[in-house]
Design an enzyme around this catalytic site. Sequence first.
Site: not given
Lengths: 283, 109
Positions: A101, A203, A244
Amino acid sequence: MKFKAMTAVAALLFAPAAFAGGADDDTLIVNGDIEMTTKAPAPAHLDGALDEIISGWHFRSDETQQLQTDDFENQGMIFVDQAMDIWDTAEGSEGKACSDCHADPADSMAGVAATYPKWNEDAGELRTVQMQVNDCRVNRMGADAWKYDATDAVSMEAMIASHSRGMPVDVAIDGPVAEAWEKGKEIYYTRYGQLELACASCHEENYGNYIRADHLSQGQINGFPTYRLKNAKLNGAHSRFKGCIRDTRAETFSPGSDEFIALELYVKSRGNGLSVEGPSVRN
Amino acid sequence: MASGVKPRVKAPKKASAGEVVTIKTLISHKMESGQRKDSSGNVIPRSIINRFTCDFNGENVIDVVLAPAISTNPYFEFDATIPEAGDLKFTWYDDDGDVYEETKSVAVG
């Protein structure tokens, strides 16, 4: 005397913080050809949280960084090669391969990784690349779905991502996905586990600092799937989330769960503007 | 044959006579050390690449003995002097007796 010794110990303990640098100023060019945007102004929804978004690449050592500059040295590309073999292999009751495809992924898959996770109108759900691949496998090929973040699934995701390298991450966060995005945001800022740490604790508030021996990045996922030197294989974003949350000493969500799909969308949207790097190399 | 083994080599197609060129090789291989146990406690048998050689027109360039502590997908980078046009032949020897080969031609000019 005892006091002096204590002071010395304290000085040693704080020493790493003194060395802790933020992101470096190197430039990432892959194969001498694809120039990556590894630092960018933060997207509007991060107003008040971050000014600049920075790829995790900047937080790694020069030696690790260099591995990503050449496809021959980037061991993540081994898995991309393996996924290419799978791409051309017919499987399932319909006797179809991906290539029947989608032909050449260099054309058909270009830009795909930049916009996923994405709303699928027909299915009425938010889909990650792996979910979309599995939908093809089950409904078009009549093959078995891959387990979330299994080797083949991550390799295929990396192969698809590799054809978007250099393109800016641009996931939609409004419209039908707004609800999932809000859910992901809530998870991002929720403190989990006995250590009571949220994604943001490390973070967002402490990137550039060290957490013991680890140099904290912004936790961007523009480079996923990531080849990690520590386990010598490709790692999916959901597995990384799980790792984490496990490290906060919490019970984690499972890869492929609604929570992680929402979190993937939210975290990816924090990197809107950075280049797709997958498969990246990290330690 | 161990599964998923694929040798790859990056060497220049062209060099000037006497030029020192850098050659990079990588073979995907799990390099099972023989020290690990599976979930039911049985030792997973050792399965590694135990030797790697490179020859240029039949003359040996490098001959490496590999040990079990070498990590998965062993990578070698080395320099070689190309005196004349010819073929670089790379050979990896697997514990199970398989030999994987790759050849790269280098033109001089």
